[in-house]
Design a protein around this motif. Structure first.
Motif, PDB file in Angstrom:
ATOM      1  N   SER A   3     -24.286  23.192  -0.934  1.00 31.85           N
ATOM      2  CA  SER A   3     -25.485  23.010  -0.349  1.00 31.85           C
ATOM      3  C   SER A   3     -25.408  22.049   0.469  1.00 31.85           C
ATOM      4  O   SER A   3     -25.443  21.092   0.790  1.00 31.85           O
ATOM      5  CB  SER A   3     -26.069  23.320  -1.501  1.00 31.85           C
ATOM      6  N   LEU A   4     -26.138  22.659   1.796  1.00 34.89           N
ATOM      7  CA  LEU A   4     -26.159  21.727   2.914  1.00 34.89           C
ATOM      8  C   LEU A   4     -27.799  21.168   2.929  1.00 34.89           C
ATOM      9  O   LEU A   4     -28.316  19.631   3.797  1.00 34.89           O
ATOM     10  CB  LEU A   4     -26.714  22.382   4.114  1.00 34.89           C
ATOM     11  N   ASN A   5     -28.727  21.797   1.940  1.00 34.78           N
ATOM     12  CA  ASN A   5     -30.200  21.473   1.747  1.00 34.78           C
ATOM     13  C   ASN A   5     -30.502  21.134  -0.027  1.00 34.78           C
ATOM     14  O   ASN A   5     -29.210  21.874  -0.854  1.00 34.78           O
ATOM     15  CB  ASN A   5     -31.090  22.309   1.851  1.00 34.78           C
ATOM     16  N   PRO A   6     -31.154  20.446  -0.104  1.00 34.61           N
ATOM     17  CA  PRO A   6     -31.667  20.624  -2.263  1.00 34.61           C
ATOM     18  C   PRO A   6     -32.282  21.676  -1.995  1.00 34.61           C
ATOM     19  O   PRO A   6     -32.587  22.494  -1.703  1.00 34.61           O
ATOM     20  CB  PRO A   6     -32.357  19.401  -1.887  1.00 34.61           C
ATOM     21  N   PRO A   7     -30.772  22.460  -3.352  1.00 29.06           N
ATOM     22  CA  PRO A   7     -31.636  24.189  -4.048  1.00 29.06           C
ATOM     23  C   PRO A   7     -33.336  23.547  -4.757  1.00 29.06           C
ATOM     24  O   PRO A   7     -33.767  22.140  -5.383  1.00 29.06           O
ATOM     25  CB  PRO A   7     -30.339  23.914  -4.843  1.00 29.06           C
ATOM     26  N   ILE A   8     -33.658  24.807  -3.777  1.00 23.49           N
ATOM     27  CA  ILE A   8     -34.571  25.018  -5.573  1.00 23.49           C
ATOM     28  C   ILE A   8     -35.224  25.166  -6.886  1.00 23.49           C
ATOM     29  O   ILE A   8     -34.560  26.662  -6.591  1.00 23.49           O
ATOM     30  CB  ILE A   8     -35.665  24.977  -4.036  1.00 23.49           C
ATOM     31  N   ALA A   9     -35.119  24.822  -7.826  1.00 23.79           N
ATOM     32  CA  ALA A   9     -34.864  25.545  -9.142  1.00 23.79           C
ATOM     33  C   ALA A   9     -36.206  25.873  -9.632  1.00 23.79           C
ATOM     34  O   ALA A   9     -36.623  26.373 -10.316  1.00 23.79           O
ATOM     35  CB  ALA A   9     -34.754  24.152  -9.895  1.00 23.79           C
ATOM     36  N   ASP A  10     -37.133  25.159  -8.840  1.00 25.14           N
ATOM     37  CA  ASP A  10     -38.857  26.216  -9.226  1.00 25.14           C
ATOM     38  C   ASP A  10     -39.341  26.303  -7.618  1.00 25.14           C
ATOM     39  O   ASP A  10     -40.453  24.707  -7.302  1.00 25.14           O
ATOM     40  CB  ASP A  10     -39.184  24.839 -10.805  1.00 25.14           C
ATOM     41  N   TRP A  11     -40.263  27.657  -7.844  1.00 27.84           N
ATOM     42  CA  TRP A  11     -41.801  26.690  -6.713  1.00 27.84           C
ATOM     43  C   TRP A  11     -42.678  26.572  -7.278  1.00 27.84           C
ATOM     44  O   TRP A  11     -43.691  26.669  -6.137  1.00 27.84           O
ATOM     45  CB  TRP A  11     -41.243  28.936  -6.324  1.00 27.84           C
ATOM     46  N   GLN A 135     -43.718  11.282   5.561  1.00 30.41           N
ATOM     47  CA  GLN A 135     -43.751  11.689   4.023  1.00 30.41           C
ATOM     48  C   GLN A 135     -42.631  11.407   3.551  1.00 30.41           C
ATOM     49  O   GLN A 135     -42.150  10.860   2.216  1.00 30.41           O
ATOM     50  CB  GLN A 135     -43.824  12.979   3.833  1.00 30.41           C
ATOM     51  N   GLU A 136     -41.280  11.664   4.685  1.00 30.60           N
ATOM     52  CA  GLU A 136     -40.095  11.410   4.256  1.00 30.60           C
ATOM     53  C   GLU A 136     -39.429  12.054   3.382  1.00 30.60           C
ATOM     54  O   GLU A 136     -38.757  12.339   2.237  1.00 30.60           O
ATOM     55  CB  GLU A 136     -40.023  10.218   3.937  1.00 30.60           C
ATOM     56  N   LYS A 137     -39.828  13.569   3.612  1.00 35.49           N
ATOM     57  CA  LYS A 137     -39.653  14.935   2.697  1.00 35.49           C
ATOM     58  C   LYS A 137     -39.668  15.683   3.076  1.00 35.49           C
ATOM     59  O   LYS A 137     -41.185  16.177   4.376  1.00 35.49           O
ATOM     60  CB  LYS A 137     -40.277  14.519   1.057  1.00 35.49           C
ATOM     61  N   GLY A 138     -39.660  17.444   2.209  1.00 39.26           N
ATOM     62  CA  GLY A 138     -39.722  18.560   3.267  1.00 39.26           C
ATOM     63  C   GLY A 138     -39.168  18.712   3.126  1.00 39.26           C
ATOM     64  O   GLY A 138     -37.710  19.104   3.742  1.00 39.26           O
ATOM     65  N   ALA A 139     -39.254  20.250   3.973  1.00 43.01           N
ATOM     66  CA  ALA A 139     -38.280  21.713   4.757  1.00 43.01           C
ATOM     67  C   ALA A 139     -39.088  22.217   5.629  1.00 43.01           C
ATOM     68  O   ALA A 139     -40.677  22.776   5.735  1.00 43.01           O
ATOM     69  CB  ALA A 139     -37.808  22.249   3.989  1.00 43.01           C
ATOM     70  N   LEU A 176     -33.105  15.429  11.010  1.00 39.97           N
ATOM     71  CA  LEU A 176     -33.810  16.048  10.104  1.00 39.97           C
ATOM     72  C   LEU A 176     -32.904  15.770   8.722  1.00 39.97           C
ATOM     73  O   LEU A 176     -33.413  14.893   8.110  1.00 39.97           O
ATOM     74  CB  LEU A 176     -34.527  17.025   9.678  1.00 39.97           C
ATOM     75  N   ARG A 177     -31.617  16.009   9.085  1.00 37.87           N
ATOM     76  CA  ARG A 177     -30.958  16.179   6.862  1.00 37.87           C
ATOM     77  C   ARG A 177     -31.033  14.216   6.942  1.00 37.87           C
ATOM     78  O   ARG A 177     -31.410  13.990   5.279  1.00 37.87           O
ATOM     79  CB  ARG A 177     -30.015  16.337   7.327  1.00 37.87           C
ATOM     80  N   PRO A 178     -30.829  14.054   7.756  1.00 39.84           N
ATOM     81  CA  PRO A 178     -30.626  12.255   7.131  1.00 39.84           C
ATOM     82  C   PRO A 178     -31.956  11.314   6.894  1.00 39.84           C
ATOM     83  O   PRO A 178     -31.428  10.239   6.169  1.00 39.84           O
ATOM     84  CB  PRO A 178     -30.075  11.695   8.393  1.00 39.84           C
ATOM     85  N   ARG A 179     -32.896  12.298   7.630  1.00 38.75           N
ATOM     86  CA  ARG A 179     -34.489  11.690   7.168  1.00 38.75           C
ATOM     87  C   ARG A 179     -34.960  12.476   5.782  1.00 38.75           C
ATOM     88  O   ARG A 179     -36.159  12.348   5.195  1.00 38.75           O
ATOM     89  CB  ARG A 179     -35.045  11.995   7.892  1.00 38.75           C
ATOM     90  N   ASN A 180     -34.131  13.247   4.690  1.00 40.75           N
ATOM     91  CA  ASN A 180     -34.326  13.641   3.589  1.00 40.75           C
ATOM     92  C   ASN A 180     -35.209  15.091   4.034  1.00 40.75           C
ATOM     93  O   ASN A 180     -35.926  15.614   3.207  1.00 40.75           O
ATOM     94  CB  ASN A 180     -35.049  12.105   3.219  1.00 40.75           C
ATOM     95  N   ILE A 181     -35.308  15.662   5.054  1.00 39.10           N
ATOM     96  CA  ILE A 181     -36.230  16.923   5.260  1.00 39.10           C
ATOM     97  C   ILE A 181     -34.764  18.131   5.670  1.00 39.10           C
ATOM     98  O   ILE A 181     -33.936  17.846   6.383  1.00 39.10           O
ATOM     99  CB  ILE A 181     -37.046  17.222   6.377  1.00 39.10           C
TER     100      ILE A 181
END
Length: 258
Positions: A3-11, A135-139, A176-181
């Motif tokens: 996966s190139l992005n973190p999977p989303i297990a729970d919305w 935030q250093e997170k999100g998408a 952005l991916r190296p910035r955790n986004i």
């Protein structure tokens, strides 16, 4: 495949802002994510349609905006941050479509498409990237189109705007991916929406909007970067773009009759 992005297990309780949520894929995605327990902000020009979508979800935020007017996008962002204090996912679905061929080129319509499909996305990025970076997170997800893979008849302006979005999403991923986004590139084929309702040609593998929204959500849950559907159509286009031009042009003319 990794996966190139973190999977989303729970919305549940994820803060999702859908820009272009009044109809089609945006509206269906909003409805499905609300049903999964996400906190959803709905934005579009049509305030009445947003009210209808959120009728059974009073907790949903309803924020009217026009993506061609950056001030309205920034105002909606400020309202979201006052209530949520952050954003986990921005999904930019809003777009415009108009058939056009070279012998009927219309500069006014061309500029309108560019203003909505490209400059409008830039307006959304200007409003949201600082928040995600802070935030250093999100998408962020950008809905382009399979019409952006390569040149097609009747897509003289629409196609290039969507091709630009494909390139933009790739650039954003690298930054952005190296910035955790996370970054999602969404390339639908033909989906049964108000945008395609006026088409006067046969649309191969036409997909109902609820199925398209489900495919989009499942792709994000897997952590995909490139979300495209229906794959029996989009994979054909992706393969066709690899052909030498003399074969590609001949194939498109044969398939479309144009």
């Amino acid at each position: 495949m990794k996966s190139l992005n973190p999977p989303i297990a729970d919305w549940r309780n994820l803060r999702v802002w859908i820009i272009g949520a009044s109809s089609g894929i945006g509206a269906e995605t909003a409805s499905q994510l609300l049903a999964k327990g996400a906190r959803v902000a709905l934005s579009a020009r049509n305030a009445e349609a947003l009210q209808q979508i959120a009728a059974n979800h009073p907790e949903a935020l309803k924020l009217r905006l026009d993506i061609t007017l950056p001030g309205t996008v920034a105002a909606a962002r400020d309202s979201i941050l006052r209530q949520w204090e952050g954003i986990d996912l921005v999904l930019i679905v809003a777009g415009a479509y108009h058939e056009m061929r070279a012998d009927r080129f219309d500069l006014k319509i061309a500029n309108q498409l560019v203003d909505t499909n490209l400059r409008g996305v830039f307006n959304c990025l200007d409003a949201t990237l600082p928040t995600l970076l802070r935030q250093e997170k999100g998408a962020i997800g950008i809905v382009a189109s399979a019409a952006g893979y390569s040149g097609l008849p009747k897509a003289t302006v629409y196609g290039p705007t969507k091709a630009a979005l494909i390139n933009l999403a790739e650039c954003l991923f690298l930054d952005l991916r190296p910035r955790n986004i996370g970054v999602y590139l969404v390339n639908p084929g033909f989906v049964d929406t108000p945008l395609t309702a006026g088409n006067k040609f046969k649309m191969p593998a036409l997909m109902p909007a609820p199925e398209a929204a489900s495919a989009l959500i499942k792709g994000m849950e897997r952590g995909d970067f490139h979300l495209h559907f229906p794959r029996r159509f989009t994979n054909w286009l992706r393969l066709a773009r690899l052909l030498p031009y003399h074969l590609y042009f001949a194939l498109v003319r044969k398939v479309t009759g144009l």
